[in-house]
Write a protein that holds these residues in place. Structure first.
Motif, short mmCIF file in Angstrom:
data_model
loop_
_atom_site.label_atom_id
_atom_site.label_comp_id
_atom_site.label_asym_id
_atom_site.label_seq_id
_atom_site.Cartn_x
_atom_site.Cartn_y
_atom_site.Cartn_z
N LEU A 131 0.82 -1.22 0.00
CA LEU A 131 0.00 0.00 0.00
C LEU A 131 0.86 1.27 0.00
N ALA A 132 1.97 1.23 0.66
CA ALA A 132 2.83 2.42 0.76
C ALA A 132 4.24 1.99 1.14
N HIS A 133 5.15 2.87 0.86
CA HIS A 133 6.57 2.62 1.17
C HIS A 133 7.14 3.90 1.77
N TRP A 134 7.58 3.85 3.03
CA TRP A 134 8.10 5.04 3.72
C TRP A 134 9.59 4.86 4.01
N SER A 135 10.32 5.93 3.86
CA SER A 135 11.71 5.97 4.33
C SER A 135 11.69 6.38 5.80
N VAL A 136 12.38 5.60 6.63
CA VAL A 136 12.40 5.95 8.06
C VAL A 136 13.03 7.31 8.29
N ALA A 137 13.95 7.70 7.42
CA ALA A 137 14.60 9.01 7.56
C ALA A 137 13.61 10.14 7.38
N ALA A 138 12.47 9.84 6.70
CA ALA A 138 11.47 10.88 6.44
C ALA A 138 10.20 10.65 7.21
N VAL A 139 10.30 9.91 8.33
CA VAL A 139 9.13 9.62 9.15
C VAL A 139 9.15 10.52 10.38
N ALA A 140 8.00 11.08 10.74
CA ALA A 140 7.86 11.91 11.93
C ALA A 140 6.80 11.29 12.84
N ARG A 141 6.97 11.50 14.15
CA ARG A 141 5.97 11.00 15.10
C ARG A 141 5.16 12.19 15.61
N SER A 142 3.84 12.06 15.59
CA SER A 142 2.98 13.19 15.95
C SER A 142 2.61 13.22 17.42
N ASN A 143 2.87 12.13 18.18
CA ASN A 143 2.47 12.10 19.59
C ASN A 143 3.55 11.44 20.43
N LYS A 144 4.71 12.06 20.47
CA LYS A 144 5.86 11.49 21.17
C LYS A 144 5.49 11.12 22.61
N GLY A 145 5.85 9.89 22.99
CA GLY A 145 5.63 9.42 24.36
C GLY A 145 4.22 8.93 24.64
N GLN A 146 3.33 9.01 23.69
CA GLN A 146 1.94 8.59 23.89
C GLN A 146 1.65 7.33 23.09
N MET A 147 0.57 6.67 23.48
CA MET A 147 0.14 5.46 22.77
C MET A 147 -1.32 5.62 22.36
N ALA B 188 1.24 4.82 19.18
CA ALA B 188 2.23 5.66 18.50
C ALA B 188 1.75 5.98 17.10
N ILE B 189 1.70 7.24 16.76
CA ILE B 189 1.20 7.66 15.45
C ILE B 189 2.35 8.28 14.66
N TYR B 190 2.60 7.74 13.47
CA TYR B 190 3.65 8.23 12.59
C TYR B 190 3.04 8.75 11.29
N HIS B 191 3.78 9.62 10.63
CA HIS B 191 3.35 10.10 9.31
C HIS B 191 4.59 10.53 8.53
N PRO B 192 4.49 10.54 7.21
CA PRO B 192 5.61 11.05 6.42
C PRO B 192 5.87 12.51 6.78
N ASP B 193 7.14 12.87 6.92
CA ASP B 193 7.49 14.24 7.29
C ASP B 193 6.91 15.20 6.25
N GLY B 194 6.10 16.14 6.71
CA GLY B 194 5.47 17.11 5.82
C GLY B 194 4.11 16.71 5.33
N ASP B 195 3.65 15.49 5.68
CA ASP B 195 2.33 15.03 5.23
C ASP B 195 1.61 14.36 6.41
N PRO B 196 1.11 15.16 7.37
CA PRO B 196 0.46 14.58 8.56
C PRO B 196 -0.88 13.92 8.25
N GLY B 197 -1.39 14.05 7.03
CA GLY B 197 -2.67 13.45 6.68
C GLY B 197 -2.60 11.94 6.55
N GLU B 198 -1.46 11.42 6.10
CA GLU B 198 -1.27 9.97 6.00
C GLU B 198 -0.67 9.48 7.30
N THR B 199 -1.32 8.55 7.96
CA THR B 199 -0.87 8.12 9.29
C THR B 199 -0.71 6.62 9.37
#
Length: 341
Positions: A46-62, A64-75
Motif C-alpha cells: 500500500l505504501a513505502h516510507w523511508s524511516v529518515a522521512a518519518v515523523a511522530r505526531s504524539n511522542k511518548g503517547q500510545m 504511537a502515530i507516525y506520518h511522512p514528514d510534511g504530510d500529517p494526513g497519511e498516518t
C-alpha cells in the motif's frame, strides 16, 4: 544507510490511513533497509516510507502515530503490542538524526566566527586604521599647534630656546640652506634637555646648543639637522606621537581636534629620553647628496676616528665637487653666539 541489524526484517501489525477522508485499514508493516513497507492483509503493498522521512505526531503517547514528514494526513498507528517495532523505528530515527547537520550548532559556530572576526578587527585592525586616518586628516596648522604645545613643555625642562638678535638671521639661513626656504623658521636651539636633536609635529627640529657652539665648521651642524629631518621623513612625526600616546589619543584628536595635557606631557618627556632612530648609510648619503652637503664632516663628528662611519666618508657624494657654503664665516660666528654666553 541501513537499519540496525537487530531490527532487520521486523514485522508488526498496525493501522494505516492514506488521507483523513479515507477509512482506516489494518495492515502489516515490514521494517527493511531503513524503510517501512506497508501491506494489506493480502500482502499487497500500500505504501513505502523511508524511516529518515518519518515523523511522530504524539511522542511518548500510545498508540504511537507516525506520518511522512510534511504530510500529517497519511498516518500509521502502532499499539502497545507493537512495542518492538516502535523501539526499532525510534532508534533508527535517532541514529539518522545524529548524522544530520545541526542548524543550531552551525548558526552557533557561524555566529562565533563572525563575532571573533569583529573582535579581531577591533583589536588588531581598528587601532591601525584609526591611526592612519587621523594622520591623514589632521591639517598642517594643527600639526604646528601640537608642535608648539610640545615645545612649551620641553622648554620647561630644557630652559627657554636660545636666541640673540645677531644669531636670528644666521639660524634662518642655516635652516633655509639645509631644509629649504619654506623651513626658515624650523630650527630651535635649546640650552639643554635634548641630547643632540629631535623633531616635532609641524616641522620643527630641536638642537642642543653644543651642536652650534662646539663644531669648527657649520657643515657639522648642517649634517645633524639634515639627519634629524631624514628621521622625520622615515615616519610621520604625528603618527609617531599617536603611537606612543595610544588609541584614545588618536580618537580624541580625530573627534575633537585636541590633545589632552597628559598626553602632551608624556610625549614631551619621551622625546627627551629616547634614543634617536639609526638610519642606514644609504639613506644618509642620498639625503646629503640631494641637499648638496658633505657627509665627511658629519661622519667625523659622530666618530672622531671615522672607523664606524667610514662608509659615509668613502661615499661622500660631494667629493670633487664645488659645494655651496652652508654659511658664511661671519654668519657662522654670529650663530655660535646664539645662547649669549
Amino acid at each position: 544507510m541501513t537499519a540496525l541489524k537487530e531490527f532487520q526484517r521486523l514485522e508488526a501489525e498496525g493501522v494505516w490511513r492514506a488521507t483523513p477522508a479515507d477509512q482506516r485499514k489494518d495492515v502489516i508493516v515490514s521494517l527493511g533497509d531503513a524503510s517501512l513497507t506497508i501491506l494489506d492483509l493480502r500482502e499487497n503493498v500500500l505504501a513505502h516510507w523511508s524511516v529518515a522521512a518519518v515523523a511522530r505526531s504524539n511522542k511518548g503517547q500510545m498508540p504511537a502515530i507516525y506520518h511522512p514528514d510534511g504530510d500529517p494526513g497519511e498516518t500509521l498507528e502502532f499499539g502497545e503490542d507493537s512495542a518492538q517495532m516502535i523501539e526499532a523505528i525510534e532508534r533508527i530515527r535517532s541514529a539518522i538524526d545524529r548524522t544530520r547537520p545541526k542548524p543550531g550548532k552551525l548558526r552557533f559556530w557561524i555566529t562565533g566566527l563572525i563575532a571573533a572576526s569583529v573582535i579581531g578587527g577591533i583589536v588588531f585592525w581598528l587601532p591601525d586604521a584609526l591611526l592612519r586616518h587621523t594622520v591623514q586628516v589632521v591639517p598642517a596648522v594643527k600639526r604646528v599647534e601640537i608642535g608648539d604645545a610640545l615645545l612649551a613643555r620641553i622648554t620647561r625642562i630644557s630652559g627657554q630656546a636660545c636666541m640673540t638678535r645677531d644669531a636670528r638671521e644666521p639660524l634662518r639661513r642655516l635652516a633655509s640652506r639645509v631644509l629649504g626656504p619654506a623651513q626658515r623658521g624650523a630650527l630651535v636651539v635649546l640650552p639643554g634637555g635634548v641630547a643632540e636633536t629631535a623633531h616635532l609635529p609641524g616641522g620643527r627640529i630641536l638642537l642642543n646648543r653644543s651642536l652650534i657652539e662646539d663644531p669648527e665648521e657649520p657643515d657639522v651642524t648642517a649634517g645633524y639637522v639634515l639627519t634629524e629631518r631624514l628621521r622625520a621623513l622615515t615616519q610621520d612625526p604625528l603618527e609617531e606621537m599617536l603611537i606612543e600616546t595610544g588609541l584614545w589619543s588618536s580618537l580624541r584628536l580625530l573627534t575633537t581636534g585636541e590633545m589632552v595635557d597628559t598626553d602632551l606631557d608624556r610625549y614631551s618627556e619621551y622625546l627627551l629620553a629616547r634614543t634617536p632612530t639609526k638610519l642606514s648609510n644609504d639613506v644618509i648619503i642620498a639625503g646629503f647628496e640631494m641637499a648638496e652637503l658633505r657627509t665627511t664632516p658629519y661622519a667625523y663628528s659622530v666618530d672622531i676616528t671615522g672607523e664606524s662611519t667610514l662608509p659615509l666618508i668613502e661615499a661622500d657624494p660631494m667629493t670633487g665637487k664645488d659645494v655651496r657654503p652652508v654659511l658664511s664665516d661671519a654668519d657662522w660666528l654670529r650663530l655660535q653666539g646664539i645662547c649669549g654666553e
